[in-house]
Design a protein around this motif. Structure first.
Motif, PDB file in Angstrom:
ATOM      1  N   ASN A  20       0.502  -0.740   0.101  1.00  0.00           N
ATOM      2  CA  ASN A  20      -0.103  -0.334   0.070  1.00  0.00           C
ATOM      3  C   ASN A  20       0.755   1.634  -0.172  1.00  0.00           C
ATOM      4  O   ASN A  20       0.680   1.878  -0.518  1.00  0.00           O
ATOM      5  CB  ASN A  20      -0.638  -0.519   1.294  1.00  0.00           C
ATOM      6  CG  ASN A  20      -2.151  -0.547   1.278  1.00  0.00           C
ATOM      7  OD1 ASN A  20      -2.146  -1.596   0.283  1.00  0.00           O
ATOM      8  ND2 ASN A  20      -3.066  -1.164   2.237  1.00  0.00           N
ATOM      9  N   LEU A  21       1.785   1.296   1.127  1.00  0.00           N
ATOM     10  CA  LEU A  21       2.712   2.246   1.149  1.00  0.00           C
ATOM     11  C   LEU A  21       3.556   2.605  -0.256  1.00  0.00           C
ATOM     12  O   LEU A  21       3.592   3.627  -0.992  1.00  0.00           O
ATOM     13  CB  LEU A  21       4.042   1.945   2.036  1.00  0.00           C
ATOM     14  CG  LEU A  21       5.107   3.458   2.181  1.00  0.00           C
ATOM     15  CD1 LEU A  21       4.298   4.693   2.577  1.00  0.00           C
ATOM     16  CD2 LEU A  21       5.543   3.192   3.465  1.00  0.00           C
ATOM     17  N   ALA A  22       4.039   1.796  -0.933  1.00  0.00           N
ATOM     18  CA  ALA A  22       4.386   1.213  -2.267  1.00  0.00           C
ATOM     19  C   ALA A  22       4.019   2.315  -3.359  1.00  0.00           C
ATOM     20  O   ALA A  22       4.453   2.904  -3.727  1.00  0.00           O
ATOM     21  CB  ALA A  22       5.860  -0.362  -2.582  1.00  0.00           C
ATOM     22  N   LEU A  23       2.498   2.283  -3.162  1.00  0.00           N
ATOM     23  CA  LEU A  23       1.665   2.597  -4.261  1.00  0.00           C
ATOM     24  C   LEU A  23       1.648   3.746  -4.288  1.00  0.00           C
ATOM     25  O   LEU A  23       1.254   4.181  -5.172  1.00  0.00           O
ATOM     26  CB  LEU A  23       0.188   1.040  -4.534  1.00  0.00           C
ATOM     27  CG  LEU A  23      -0.185   0.015  -4.819  1.00  0.00           C
ATOM     28  CD1 LEU A  23      -0.872  -0.938  -4.414  1.00  0.00           C
ATOM     29  CD2 LEU A  23       0.137   0.371  -6.869  1.00  0.00           C
ATOM     30  N   CYS A  24       1.171   4.090  -2.863  1.00  0.00           N
ATOM     31  CA  CYS A  24       1.115   5.351  -2.746  1.00  0.00           C
ATOM     32  C   CYS A  24       2.444   6.494  -3.691  1.00  0.00           C
ATOM     33  O   CYS A  24       2.361   7.356  -4.443  1.00  0.00           O
ATOM     34  CB  CYS A  24       0.863   6.036  -1.600  1.00  0.00           C
ATOM     35  SG  CYS A  24      -0.272   6.121  -0.298  1.00  0.00           S
ATOM     36  N   LEU A  25       3.063   5.556  -3.189  1.00  0.00           N
ATOM     37  CA  LEU A  25       4.904   6.723  -3.522  1.00  0.00           C
ATOM     38  C   LEU A  25       4.492   6.480  -5.340  1.00  0.00           C
ATOM     39  O   LEU A  25       4.982   7.309  -5.825  1.00  0.00           O
ATOM     40  CB  LEU A  25       5.878   5.670  -2.662  1.00  0.00           C
ATOM     41  CG  LEU A  25       5.780   6.032  -1.603  1.00  0.00           C
ATOM     42  CD1 LEU A  25       6.910   5.218  -1.004  1.00  0.00           C
ATOM     43  CD2 LEU A  25       6.445   7.300  -1.039  1.00  0.00           C
TER      44      LEU A  25
ATOM     45  N   ALA B 292       9.008   3.907  -4.269  1.00  0.00           N
ATOM     46  CA  ALA B 292       8.232   2.406  -4.579  1.00  0.00           C
ATOM     47  C   ALA B 292       9.178   1.301  -5.138  1.00  0.00           C
ATOM     48  O   ALA B 292       8.868  -0.209  -4.048  1.00  0.00           O
ATOM     49  CB  ALA B 292       7.211   3.052  -5.587  1.00  0.00           C
ATOM     50  N   GLU B 293       9.996   1.556  -5.332  1.00  0.00           N
ATOM     51  CA  GLU B 293      10.330   0.031  -6.400  1.00  0.00           C
ATOM     52  C   GLU B 293      11.267  -0.921  -4.847  1.00  0.00           C
ATOM     53  O   GLU B 293      10.925  -1.694  -4.444  1.00  0.00           O
ATOM     54  CB  GLU B 293      11.706   0.538  -6.918  1.00  0.00           C
ATOM     55  CG  GLU B 293      13.189  -1.251  -7.047  1.00  0.00           C
ATOM     56  CD  GLU B 293      13.958  -0.871  -7.776  1.00  0.00           C
ATOM     57  OE1 GLU B 293      15.104  -1.635  -8.404  1.00  0.00           O
ATOM     58  OE2 GLU B 293      14.341   0.894  -8.287  1.00  0.00           O
ATOM     59  N   SER B 294      11.908   0.583  -3.913  1.00  0.00           N
ATOM     60  CA  SER B 294      12.504  -0.743  -2.400  1.00  0.00           C
ATOM     61  C   SER B 294      11.529  -0.959  -1.717  1.00  0.00           C
ATOM     62  O   SER B 294      11.780  -3.012  -1.485  1.00  0.00           O
ATOM     63  CB  SER B 294      13.162   0.475  -1.488  1.00  0.00           C
ATOM     64  OG  SER B 294      13.781  -0.406  -0.653  1.00  0.00           O
ATOM     65  N   LEU B 295      10.132  -0.758  -1.457  1.00  0.00           N
ATOM     66  CA  LEU B 295       9.053  -1.611  -0.795  1.00  0.00           C
ATOM     67  C   LEU B 295       8.383  -2.571  -1.702  1.00  0.00           C
ATOM     68  O   LEU B 295       8.248  -3.393  -1.077  1.00  0.00           O
ATOM     69  CB  LEU B 295       8.178  -0.218  -0.640  1.00  0.00           C
ATOM     70  CG  LEU B 295       8.515   0.685   0.833  1.00  0.00           C
ATOM     71  CD1 LEU B 295       7.783   2.139   0.331  1.00  0.00           C
ATOM     72  CD2 LEU B 295       8.499   0.259   1.613  1.00  0.00           C
TER      73      LEU B 295
ATOM     74  N   ALA C 230       4.409  -8.155  -9.808  1.00  0.00           N
ATOM     75  CA  ALA C 230       3.371  -6.852 -10.839  1.00  0.00           C
ATOM     76  C   ALA C 230       3.802  -5.831 -10.430  1.00  0.00           C
ATOM     77  O   ALA C 230       3.996  -5.106 -11.149  1.00  0.00           O
ATOM     78  CB  ALA C 230       1.779  -7.460 -11.269  1.00  0.00           C
ATOM     79  N   HIS C 231       2.941  -4.907  -8.828  1.00  0.00           N
ATOM     80  CA  HIS C 231       3.121  -3.945  -8.584  1.00  0.00           C
ATOM     81  C   HIS C 231       4.691  -3.853  -9.362  1.00  0.00           C
ATOM     82  O   HIS C 231       5.393  -2.790  -9.674  1.00  0.00           O
ATOM     83  CB  HIS C 231       2.941  -3.761  -7.618  1.00  0.00           C
ATOM     84  CG  HIS C 231       1.348  -3.679  -7.541  1.00  0.00           C
ATOM     85  ND1 HIS C 231       0.263  -2.701  -8.145  1.00  0.00           N
ATOM     86  CD2 HIS C 231       1.189  -4.314  -6.057  1.00  0.00           C
ATOM     87  CE1 HIS C 231      -0.789  -3.327  -7.884  1.00  0.00           C
ATOM     88  NE2 HIS C 231      -0.189  -3.874  -6.419  1.00  0.00           N
ATOM     89  N   LEU C 232       5.614  -4.287  -9.097  1.00  0.00           N
ATOM     90  CA  LEU C 232       7.671  -3.882  -9.322  1.00  0.00           C
ATOM     91  C   LEU C 232       7.596  -4.610 -11.000  1.00  0.00           C
ATOM     92  O   LEU C 232       7.995  -2.804 -11.125  1.00  0.00           O
ATOM     93  CB  LEU C 232       8.507  -5.349  -8.684  1.00  0.00           C
ATOM     94  CG  LEU C 232       9.675  -5.070  -8.603  1.00  0.00           C
ATOM     95  CD1 LEU C 232      10.336  -3.382  -8.018  1.00  0.00           C
ATOM     96  CD2 LEU C 232      10.091  -6.049  -7.835  1.00  0.00           C
ATOM     97  N   SER C 233       7.121  -4.845 -11.106  1.00  0.00           N
ATOM     98  CA  SER C 233       6.672  -5.162 -12.740  1.00  0.00           C
ATOM     99  C   SER C 233       6.877  -3.313 -13.906  1.00  0.00           C
ATOM    100  O   SER C 233       7.616  -2.919 -14.484  1.00  0.00           O
ATOM    101  CB  SER C 233       6.220  -6.268 -13.635  1.00  0.00           C
ATOM    102  OG  SER C 233       6.629  -5.526 -15.261  1.00  0.00           O
TER     103      SER C 233
END
Length: 575
Positions: free
Chosen positions: A146-151, A160-163, A183-186
């Motif tokens: 969720n935090l990564a998506l916010c970023l 975002a990549e790190s999270l 998938a989000h990291l992709s």
């Protein structure tokens, strides 16, 4: 809640597990009759009511429990979740805020409020509460994602990549959750134009999620489309057959358009947008919006504006550049160009101007709604209101982190902020305001082919797109005759044809010197979190100019209505 539930409650739980809801509810009733404040019994009662579909009864039970104990975690969290699932977003927000006050050290309270704030696109606020949840709960994969998506949605790809990587590495989580993190990291790598890693992580997501039945074919089709392989993308979507979702059908429409299959493309886009509107229960209220625009015209006249005070210019902080216009008119392109300049930070779609309406109503006396209540600011003891609006805006921008260290300006490109131009000129009388124009029918086709909610849900059918265009044009034409400094008009077509000359004109208007990087804005490593992100990462081209002509037959029913707007803006309907 008692350490050991009453025997009646324990028997009720057993009956519930056996799916004997009647017996379970009866046992709850017996316990509550003798102890109305038994929170264990109330929790079981609420769970039973939800299982039986009695959502109103469950809500009443939860609210009763919270009246007895505002710090009852199950009641606070279950109420928020139930209201949210039911689509009662405002009520869910209030429940989440009350939970946060009562349970400030509870990560679930922060997480639930973060989810709702993210849906409002208040991403910095959502980021804050996700970070609080992470600090309180530790590296939980859901919070990390969720935090990564916010970023990611703020364009902060490195963070975002790190999270996302951390979320992928958490051992104790279902394969489906790990696959989604992959998938989000992709997508982070795809946004960076690093297609090697984008494909690598998408392959991993598909392998990990396959046992759980997850399908990432639509994401694969998006990558194929963005790498100029529309035929392969279309073939992938077509394999879904009748199972295709409205979002996938809309993607299919855009692919068919790129392949020159315009009849099929139109049918796919129209059907997809109708289904998306139906799924989201979204409708455009034309009479209501027409009345609102008429109220704005009546309230904002040359005389009424002249009577209202204006804020001064702050010199201690960066200033906004307002980019107005319809979605798909080139607003993202101009923002990318400006944010390539050393002195300009990208702000994206900032909601602060829209928030001024409610704020001005709270600050001013009287009973009239906005915009009529602004007339109260004529009184000397309310001359400070435009200054308050200005400082509120700048304070929100500071919290959002969009000002940029060492920058002079930052962009605000919220589409259709045009409706609030008088307010902008009261709070920021001398700020650069740019209005993007593009052939109305090119804009209309582009809106039809994307899932956008800007414009009060007007974008789900050609009829309402045209209706809102006509209404907004009338309001713009009125405003341009009454504001002291009308916006600088930039035509998309002129910018494409004369990039350097138009770039210099915009930079000069903003008080900026020329910067060669602005001509290479497609090389800007900043991720623009809008549907235009893939277009603005490519060199400028004229492929989308005149696109509407491919749909002249389908657009025929609206030609007579839109013709006056087309002509007034200096365009034609020549085929």
């Amino acid at each position: 809640m008692s350490a050991s539930p009453h025997p009646l409650v324990l028997r009720g739980r057993q009956a519930f597990q056996a799916r004997d809801f009647t017996a379970a509810l009866s046992l709850c009733g017996m316990r509550l009759k003798e102890a109305p404040d038994d929170l264990d019994a109330l929790e079981l009662k609420a769970v039973i009511q939800q299982s039986r579909g009695d959502m109103k009864g469950a809500e009443d039970t939860m609210r009763h429990a919270l009246a007895l104990d505002p710090a009852s975690a199950w009641a606070a969290h279950d109420l928020t979740q139930m209201l949210h699932v039911q689509g009662q977003t405002k009520a869910a927000e209030m429940a989440a805020r009350h939970a946060l006050i009562a349970l400030p050290e509870d990560p679930q309270s922060h997480l639930q409020l973060a989810v709702i704030l993210a849906e409002y696109d208040d991403l910095p606020a959502a980021e804050y509460h996700n970070r609080q949840a992470l600090e309180l709960a530790g590296p939980h994969p859901q919070i990390l994602v969720n935090l990564a998506l916010c970023l990611y949605n703020q364009g902060r790809l490195d963070e975002a990549e790190s999270l996302f990587l951390q979320a992928c590495r958490v051992a104790e989580q279902p394969p489906g959750a790990r696959a989604m993190a992959m998938a989000h990291l992709s997508r982070v790598y795809e946004a960076r134009r690093d297609m090697v890693n984008a494909w690598l992580w998408l392959d991993r997501a598909e392998q990990t999620g396959k046992p759980a039945g997850q399908d990432f074919a639509l994401l694969r089709a998006l990558y194929l489309s963005n790498t100029d392989k529309p035929k392969e993308a279309l073939e992938l979507i077509d394999r879904a057959g009748s199972r295709i979702s409205p979002a996938a059908l809309l993607d299919k429409g855009r692919l068919l358009d790129r392949l020159g299959r315009y009849e099929e493309a139109w049918a796919a886009m129209v059907t997809a947008k109708a289904k998306l509107a139906q799924e989201g229960k979204l409708a455009y209220d034309a009479p209501k919006i027409a009345a609102e625009f008429e109220t704005l015209r009546a309230a904002f006249t040359a005389k009424s504006l002249a009577r209202l005070p204006r804020a001064g210019t702050r010199t201690d902080v960066p200033q906004p550049v307002f980019i107005l216009g319809f979605p798909r008119s080139g607003t993202t392109m101009i923002e990318q160009m400006l944010s390539s300049h050393d002195h300009v930070a990208p702000g994206g779609e900032l909601p602060f101007v829209h928030e001024w309406q409610a704020l001005s109503t709270r600050l001013l006396p009287g009973t009239e709604p906005y915009p009529q209540r602004l007339a109260e600011a004529q009184a000397a003891d309310f001359h400070h209101i435009p200054t308050v609006l200005r400082d509120y805006y700048l304070g929100r921008a500071e919290i959002y982190g969009v000002m940029g260290e060492g920058r002079r300006l930052f962009t605000d490109k919220m589409p259709l902020n045009d409706a609030h131009l008088p307010l902008i000129r009261l709070a920021f009388p001398h700020a650069p305001v740019i209005r993007m124009l593009r052939h109305p029918l090119d804009v209309a086709i582009s809106i039809l082919s994307h899932n956008l909610t800007h414009g009060m849900n007007s974008g789900f059918a050609m009829e309402t797109i045209v209706t809102h265009m006509i209404a907004q044009h009338g309001l713009d034409a009125h405003y341009d005759t009454i504001v002291e400094q009308p916006p600088l008009v930039v035509r998309y077509e002129d910018f494409v044809a004369h990039q350097e000359a138009e770039t210099r004109r915009v930079l000069d208007y903003c008080g900026l010197g020329f910067d060669e990087a602005c001509l290479r804005f497609h090389e800007n490593r900043r991720h623009a979190p809008t549907p235009s992100y893939s277009q603005v990462s490519k060199p400028l081209n004229d492929r989308s100019i005149g696109r509407w002509r491919n749909y002249a037959r389908q657009l025929a029913p609206w030609m007579d209505r839109i013709a006056p707007v087309v002509e007034a803006l200096g365009y034609t309907l020549d085929l």
